[in-house]
Design a protein around this motif. Sequence first.
Motif, PDB file in Angstrom:
ATOM      1  N   ASP A  93      57.077  36.731  15.601  1.00 31.86           N
ATOM      2  CA  ASP A  93      57.529  37.805  14.715  1.00 31.86           C
ATOM      3  C   ASP A  93      56.555  38.980  14.817  1.00 31.86           C
ATOM      4  N   THR A  94      57.092  40.131  15.182  1.00 28.25           N
ATOM      5  CA  THR A  94      56.264  41.340  15.337  1.00 28.25           C
ATOM      6  C   THR A  94      56.481  42.339  14.201  1.00 28.25           C
ATOM      7  N   THR A  95      57.241  41.953  13.193  1.00 29.20           N
ATOM      8  CA  THR A  95      57.670  42.896  12.159  1.00 29.20           C
ATOM      9  C   THR A  95      56.498  43.644  11.523  1.00 29.20           C
ATOM     10  N   HIS A  96      55.512  42.927  11.074  1.00 25.41           N
ATOM     11  CA  HIS A  96      54.399  43.558  10.348  1.00 25.41           C
ATOM     12  C   HIS A  96      53.077  43.328  11.072  1.00 25.41           C
ATOM     13  N   ARG A  97      53.127  43.227  12.405  1.00 25.05           N
ATOM     14  CA  ARG A  97      51.910  42.961  13.174  1.00 25.05           C
ATOM     15  C   ARG A  97      51.704  44.046  14.216  1.00 25.05           C
ATOM     16  N   GLN A  98      50.474  44.404  14.406  1.00 24.27           N
ATOM     17  CA  GLN A  98      50.114  45.362  15.442  1.00 24.27           C
ATOM     18  C   GLN A  98      50.170  44.676  16.807  1.00 24.27           C
ATOM     19  N   PRO A  99      50.511  45.410  17.864  1.00 26.37           N
ATOM     20  CA  PRO A  99      50.586  44.806  19.194  1.00 26.37           C
ATOM     21  C   PRO A  99      49.297  44.080  19.615  1.00 26.37           C
ATOM     22  N   LYS A 100      48.127  44.607  19.245  1.00 30.99           N
ATOM     23  CA  LYS A 100      46.876  43.931  19.623  1.00 30.99           C
ATOM     24  C   LYS A 100      46.762  42.570  18.953  1.00 30.99           C
ATOM     25  N   ASP A 101      47.271  42.445  17.728  1.00 31.87           N
ATOM     26  CA  ASP A 101      47.247  41.162  17.020  1.00 31.87           C
ATOM     27  C   ASP A 101      48.249  40.183  17.626  1.00 31.87           C
ATOM     28  N   VAL A 102      49.411  40.695  18.012  1.00 33.32           N
ATOM     29  CA  VAL A 102      50.414  39.860  18.672  1.00 33.32           C
ATOM     30  C   VAL A 102      49.855  39.370  20.010  1.00 33.32           C
TER      31      VAL A 102
ATOM     32  N   ASP B  20      66.981  46.030  11.457  1.00 30.18           N
ATOM     33  CA  ASP B  20      66.637  47.350  10.905  1.00 30.18           C
ATOM     34  C   ASP B  20      65.325  47.865  11.469  1.00 30.18           C
ATOM     35  N   THR B  21      64.325  46.990  11.573  1.00 28.42           N
ATOM     36  CA  THR B  21      63.038  47.395  12.143  1.00 28.42           C
ATOM     37  C   THR B  21      63.200  47.766  13.609  1.00 28.42           C
ATOM     38  N   LEU B  22      63.973  46.970  14.354  1.00 27.65           N
ATOM     39  CA  LEU B  22      64.227  47.287  15.767  1.00 27.65           C
ATOM     40  C   LEU B  22      64.894  48.653  15.903  1.00 27.65           C
ATOM     41  N   ALA B  23      65.929  48.888  15.124  1.00 26.29           N
ATOM     42  CA  ALA B  23      66.637  50.171  15.202  1.00 26.29           C
ATOM     43  C   ALA B  23      65.694  51.321  14.890  1.00 26.29           C
ATOM     44  N   HIS B  24      64.855  51.160  13.887  1.00 26.00           N
ATOM     45  CA  HIS B  24      63.890  52.203  13.536  1.00 26.00           C
ATOM     46  C   HIS B  24      62.913  52.453  14.691  1.00 26.00           C
ATOM     47  N   ARG B  25      62.396  51.386  15.285  1.00 26.70           N
ATOM     48  CA  ARG B  25      61.467  51.536  16.411  1.00 26.70           C
ATOM     49  C   ARG B  25      62.134  52.228  17.592  1.00 26.70           C
ATOM     50  N   ILE B  26      63.354  51.831  17.880  1.00 23.39           N
ATOM     51  CA  ILE B  26      64.062  52.416  19.021  1.00 23.39           C
ATOM     52  C   ILE B  26      64.273  53.909  18.811  1.00 23.39           C
ATOM     53  N   VAL B  27      64.754  54.287  17.648  1.00 21.04           N
ATOM     54  CA  VAL B  27      65.049  55.699  17.368  1.00 21.04           C
ATOM     55  C   VAL B  27      63.773  56.536  17.377  1.00 21.04           C
TER      56      VAL B  27
ATOM     57  N   TRP C 247      55.357  35.353  29.860  1.00 22.85           N
ATOM     58  CA  TRP C 247      56.599  36.126  29.900  1.00 22.85           C
ATOM     59  C   TRP C 247      56.932  36.565  28.484  1.00 22.85           C
ATOM     60  N   LEU C 248      57.020  37.870  28.302  1.00 15.90           N
ATOM     61  CA  LEU C 248      57.381  38.443  27.006  1.00 15.90           C
ATOM     62  C   LEU C 248      58.830  38.880  27.045  1.00 15.90           C
ATOM     63  N   ASN C 249      59.655  38.175  26.308  1.00 15.96           N
ATOM     64  CA  ASN C 249      61.077  38.447  26.239  1.00 15.96           C
ATOM     65  C   ASN C 249      61.370  39.073  24.875  1.00 15.96           C
ATOM     66  N   GLY C 250      62.581  39.483  24.676  1.00 15.24           N
ATOM     67  CA  GLY C 250      62.987  40.102  23.418  1.00 15.24           C
ATOM     68  C   GLY C 250      63.741  41.380  23.719  1.00 15.24           C
ATOM     69  N   THR C 251      64.360  41.917  22.707  1.00 12.99           N
ATOM     70  CA  THR C 251      65.163  43.110  22.940  1.00 12.99           C
ATOM     71  C   THR C 251      64.285  44.362  22.997  1.00 12.99           C
ATOM     72  N   PHE C 252      64.914  45.447  23.299  1.00 16.44           N
ATOM     73  CA  PHE C 252      64.240  46.720  23.431  1.00 16.44           C
ATOM     74  C   PHE C 252      63.745  47.177  22.066  1.00 16.44           C
TER      75      PHE C 252
ATOM     76  N   LEU D  18      59.441  38.243  21.513  1.00 16.40           N
ATOM     77  CA  LEU D  18      58.954  39.112  20.449  1.00 16.40           C
ATOM     78  C   LEU D  18      60.158  39.502  19.609  1.00 16.40           C
ATOM     79  N   HIS D  19      60.077  39.223  18.327  1.00 21.13           N
ATOM     80  CA  HIS D  19      61.251  39.338  17.460  1.00 21.13           C
ATOM     81  C   HIS D  19      60.905  40.109  16.189  1.00 21.13           C
ATOM     82  N   THR D  20      61.868  40.852  15.731  1.00 22.56           N
ATOM     83  CA  THR D  20      61.820  41.468  14.410  1.00 22.56           C
ATOM     84  C   THR D  20      63.253  41.657  13.940  1.00 22.56           C
ATOM     85  N   ASP D  21      63.427  42.021  12.706  1.00 21.25           N
ATOM     86  CA  ASP D  21      64.774  42.177  12.165  1.00 21.25           C
ATOM     87  C   ASP D  21      65.457  43.414  12.761  1.00 21.25           C
TER      88      ASP D  21
END
Length: 172
Positions: A151-160, A112-119, A4-9, A107-110
């Motif tokens: 932490d997904t901040t500086h990791r590619q999805p395949k590495d996660v 600012d990174t989340l906001a950037h990804r969302i936008v 189960w992968l949880n975390g915000t959008f 799956l977590h990141t800070d």
Amino acid sequence: MIIWLNGTFGAGKTTTAGKLAELLPQARFFDTEQVGGMLATVPDLPELGDFQHWPPWRHLVVETASQLLDYVGGILVVPQTVLVKQYWDEISTGLAEAGIEVHHYVLHTDRDTLAHRIVNDRPTGHDWRLRHLTDYEEALPWLRDAAQIVDTTHRQPKDVAKAIADDAGALG
């Protein structure tokens, strides 16, 4: 087993789930939002703002996952944000009672990174997704107890995905 992968959008749940399904031949992507979509077609359900607020959604997620695993076996990969502790408790208890092993990751990141990804992720839906960042931050204390934080901040999805598959013992 369920991963189960949880975390915000914007944390990378859906992308990581796809990478897990590619990495693990016995894995199947299970989109529990489809259960919510099915319920949304039922007339006269109360307007609660989110399908997760309907008790049948939580019970149907457990029952559907159990039936799927009994039918096809393997691993279900579930990318679903659950930020209400009571809802996670209902789901995880139901899955445990069904004898299903669950590996729960956030799956977590800070922020600012989340906001950037969302936008930068999609042309629409930014405001709705950004409004949920505070809900996620408020849920973090109980999520830290209920799941492993990745932490997904500086990791590619395949590495996660590889790290999660290794941790869950799914690579053999």
